[in-house]
Design a protein around this motif. Structure first.
Motif, PDB file in Angstrom:
ATOM      1  N   ASN A 395       0.793  -1.224   0.000  1.00 49.06           N
ATOM      2  CA  ASN A 395       0.000   0.000   0.000  1.00 49.06           C
ATOM      3  C   ASN A 395       0.825   1.274   0.000  1.00 49.06           C
ATOM      4  O   ASN A 395       0.264   2.358   0.125  1.00 49.06           O
ATOM      5  CB  ASN A 395      -0.932  -0.010   1.219  1.00 49.06           C
ATOM      6  N   ALA A 396       2.139   1.156  -0.117  1.00 47.19           N
ATOM      7  CA  ALA A 396       2.997   2.337  -0.120  1.00 47.19           C
ATOM      8  C   ALA A 396       2.626   3.245  -1.282  1.00 47.19           C
ATOM      9  O   ALA A 396       2.581   2.829  -2.436  1.00 47.19           O
ATOM     10  CB  ALA A 396       4.457   1.921  -0.229  1.00 47.19           C
ATOM     11  N   GLY A 397       2.301   4.497  -0.959  1.00 46.49           N
ATOM     12  CA  GLY A 397       2.025   5.482  -1.990  1.00 46.49           C
ATOM     13  C   GLY A 397       0.652   5.404  -2.603  1.00 46.49           C
ATOM     14  O   GLY A 397       0.291   6.240  -3.437  1.00 46.49           O
ATOM     15  N   SER A 398      -0.157   4.424  -2.191  1.00 44.41           N
ATOM     16  CA  SER A 398      -1.457   4.261  -2.839  1.00 44.41           C
ATOM     17  C   SER A 398      -2.590   4.947  -2.085  1.00 44.41           C
ATOM     18  O   SER A 398      -3.685   5.095  -2.611  1.00 44.41           O
ATOM     19  CB  SER A 398      -1.786   2.771  -2.984  1.00 44.41           C
ATOM     20  N   GLY A 399      -2.327   5.359  -0.843  1.00 46.01           N
ATOM     21  CA  GLY A 399      -3.383   5.983  -0.040  1.00 46.01           C
ATOM     22  C   GLY A 399      -4.177   4.933   0.700  1.00 46.01           C
ATOM     23  O   GLY A 399      -4.647   3.965   0.116  1.00 46.01           O
ATOM     24  N   ALA A 400      -4.300   5.127   1.994  1.00 46.03           N
ATOM     25  CA  ALA A 400      -4.891   4.079   2.833  1.00 46.03           C
ATOM     26  C   ALA A 400      -6.371   3.885   2.606  1.00 46.03           C
ATOM     27  O   ALA A 400      -6.926   2.885   3.012  1.00 46.03           O
ATOM     28  CB  ALA A 400      -4.653   4.410   4.306  1.00 46.03           C
ATOM     29  N   THR A 401      -7.021   4.840   1.925  1.00 51.08           N
ATOM     30  CA  THR A 401      -8.467   4.716   1.778  1.00 51.08           C
ATOM     31  C   THR A 401      -8.886   4.106   0.460  1.00 51.08           C
ATOM     32  O   THR A 401     -10.074   3.938   0.199  1.00 51.08           O
ATOM     33  CB  THR A 401      -9.137   6.095   1.916  1.00 51.08           C
ATOM     34  N   ALA A 402      -7.940   3.743  -0.376  1.00 50.21           N
ATOM     35  CA  ALA A 402      -8.291   3.323  -1.736  1.00 50.21           C
ATOM     36  C   ALA A 402      -9.256   2.156  -1.768  1.00 50.21           C
ATOM     37  O   ALA A 402     -10.181   2.122  -2.581  1.00 50.21           O
ATOM     38  CB  ALA A 402      -7.020   2.957  -2.508  1.00 50.21           C
ATOM     39  N   LEU A 403      -9.056   1.188  -0.892  1.00 44.70           N
ATOM     40  CA  LEU A 403      -9.902  -0.001  -0.940  1.00 44.70           C
ATOM     41  C   LEU A 403     -11.252   0.204  -0.271  1.00 44.70           C
ATOM     42  O   LEU A 403     -12.102  -0.668  -0.310  1.00 44.70           O
ATOM     43  CB  LEU A 403      -9.180  -1.180  -0.274  1.00 44.70           C
ATOM     44  N   HIS A 404     -11.441   1.380   0.333  1.00 41.47           N
ATOM     45  CA  HIS A 404     -12.686   1.626   1.066  1.00 41.47           C
ATOM     46  C   HIS A 404     -13.689   2.451   0.287  1.00 41.47           C
ATOM     47  O   HIS A 404     -14.832   2.577   0.681  1.00 41.47           O
ATOM     48  CB  HIS A 404     -12.395   2.364   2.384  1.00 41.47           C
ATOM     49  N   GLU A 405     -13.279   3.061  -0.802  1.00 35.17           N
ATOM     50  CA  GLU A 405     -14.101   4.081  -1.417  1.00 35.17           C
ATOM     51  C   GLU A 405     -15.445   3.564  -1.918  1.00 35.17           C
ATOM     52  O   GLU A 405     -16.405   4.310  -2.016  1.00 35.17           O
ATOM     53  CB  GLU A 405     -13.335   4.734  -2.578  1.00 35.17           C
ATOM     54  N   SER A 406     -15.541   2.282  -2.233  1.00 37.36           N
ATOM     55  CA  SER A 406     -16.783   1.765  -2.788  1.00 37.36           C
ATOM     56  C   SER A 406     -17.809   1.386  -1.728  1.00 37.36           C
ATOM     57  O   SER A 406     -18.926   1.018  -2.052  1.00 37.36           O
ATOM     58  CB  SER A 406     -16.498   0.530  -3.649  1.00 37.36           C
ATOM     59  N   THR A 407     -17.443   1.467  -0.449  1.00 33.97           N
ATOM     60  CA  THR A 407     -18.381   1.090   0.616  1.00 33.97           C
ATOM     61  C   THR A 407     -19.504   2.117   0.705  1.00 33.97           C
ATOM     62  O   THR A 407     -19.251   3.314   0.784  1.00 33.97           O
ATOM     63  CB  THR A 407     -17.644   1.032   1.963  1.00 33.97           C
TER      64      THR A 407
END
Length: 423
Positions: A395-407
């Motif tokens: 997840n380096a550099g990808s932003g910690a919220t990327a996988l949450h946005e579709s919730t």
């Protein structure tokens, strides 16, 4: 966000009495120990019950206790549901006041940590000690399809949105992996050595319990109904006349549980041949294992591997265990006497080891060798460290919220109503 896994600040949330000598709190403890060993700092938000553990790099924060909640038992309960609300509030308070890199949730705390990780832009690690819908089947009061459906939906949501998943046995891995996609997953069994934290006392159980000349069959663990203690007591009773030197020693359980099973032993006529020692400090477990001639795990339900099995293996003593997936994920016929989960099966297993010392010795030697090869404390620490590095690198550099946005908002609201105990 850190670009490497060194020096992280981790907020860990554990809906458990911490510390208390039972499965999940042991697992939480050793996760913390492994993370601190890697140079991380851990703030643990937990229930207002349990023993404080002093460990450099660990701060324990206990949530508020509602005055009508005196304690929590193992498994689902109204008390846990009530306590999860102040646990959530304590977690949000820590997130407002401090800066963290990772939110590490255990068990049902993951349900509300999904939303908090997104809000505070944190990586979310889910520590999956059990499949909560499956766990409900062990507790008849909550084994209802509507409840299982809600917990199943919440569990899938956590698995789909977190940044990394730890499971503790192969059965749980099969539940988690289909929802992990390409996110890091590690199956990290509870092989850590409790003596590394608690030491080893100099007690002499054979002397303390007046068993100097006895052949001791030892059980350690909780006395919950799924552990099969009733099967064990009924299986043991017929042995007493044939093996006058044999004594059954059981360590663990609440006072009420001990009284219940002591009454059962009395009704079976074996009260003088069974010793219940109740809950013991972890520092005393090693001395009990060393005093025993054989070890037994009569568990009759569940799929998670009992934590005690790893300690049993390290002790290099002959093991008797029920031939169920809860044991056979780790044990096989070369390192344990696997028996049918019945009174007859347990009785025959005990007789085989008592009648054939050479067979018992071979099992014990193989168990010790397997533990040294596959279940060492150093190996445990290394697996936790490697998993965290994988999560950070992924997840380096990808932003910690990327996988949450579709919730969606409806999902968030259901998770919040669950931790608040709303209907």
């Amino acid at each position: 966000m850190k670009t490497n896994a060194k020096g992280l600040r981790i907020l860990m949330v554990a809906p458990q009495p911490f510390f208390r000598a039972r499965g999940t709190p042991f697992s939480v403890l050793h996760r913390i120990r492994a993370l601190i060993a890697e140079g991380h700092e851990v703030d643990l938000v937990t229930y207002p019950f349990g023993e404080d553990i002093a460990m450099p790099g660990l701060r324990i924060v206990r949530c508020w206790r509602p005055p009508w909640v005196g304690d929590v038992r193992i498994g689902p309960s109204i008390g846990k549901l009530v306590l999860d609300a102040p646990l959530y509030l304590a977690t949000t308070r820590m997130l407002r006041r401090n800066t963290y890199d990772v939110l590490h949730s255990h068990e049902e705390a993951a349900f509300f940590c999904v939303r908090l990780a997104r809000r505070y832009k944190l990586l979310h690690v889910y520590d999956m000690h059990s499949s909560l819908p499956q766990q409900l089947t062990n507790f008849s009061s909550y084994n209802l399809k509507p409840i299982q459906a809600v917990f199943g939906w919440l569990e899938r949501r956590v698995l789909e949105t977190c940044h990394g998943v730890i499971t503790i046995c192969p059965d749980l891995a099969t539940v988690a992996v289909p929802y992990c996609d390409d996110k890091p997953h590690a199956m990290i069994e509870n092989t850590a050595d409790d003596a590394q934290v608690f030491g080893d006392d100099d007690g002499k159980p054979r002397v303390s319990y007046k068993l100097e000349d006895k052949t001791i069959i030892l059980y350690t663990g909780t006395l919950e109904t799924y552990q099969g203690i009733d099967l064990l007591l009924h299986a043991y009773a017929p042995l007493c006349d044939d093996y006058p030197q044999v004594h059954l020693l059981l360590a663990g359980g609440t006072p009420a549980q001990v009284e219940k099973y002591r009454d059962m032993a009395d009704a079976l006529g074996t009260a003088q041949r069974v010793t219940f020692v109740g809950s013991v400090h972890p520092a005393s477990i090693q001395q009990l294992l060393e005093a025993a001639n054989m070890l037994i795990s009569p568990r009759c339900r569940g799929t998670n591997t009992p934590l005690k099995i790893y300690g049993y293996l390290r002790s290099a003593k002959p093991i008797i265990a029920t031939d169920l997936a809860t044991h056979t994920q780790v044990l096989d016929h070369t390192i344990a006497e696997l028996v049918a989960p019945t009174e007859q099966g347990l009785g025959e297993g005990m007789r085989r080891l008592l009648d054939d010392p050479s067979h018992a010795a071979r099992l014990a030697a193989s168990a010790g060798a397997r533990a040294a090869a596959d279940y060492s404390d150093d190996g445990y620490l290394a697996r936790v460290a490697a998993f965290y590095r994988q999560v950070i690198d992924k997840n380096a550099g990808s932003g910690a919220t990327a996988l949450h946005e579709s919730t969606d908002g409806a999902a968030d609201e259901l998770a919040q109503s669950t931790i608040r105990g709303e209907q």
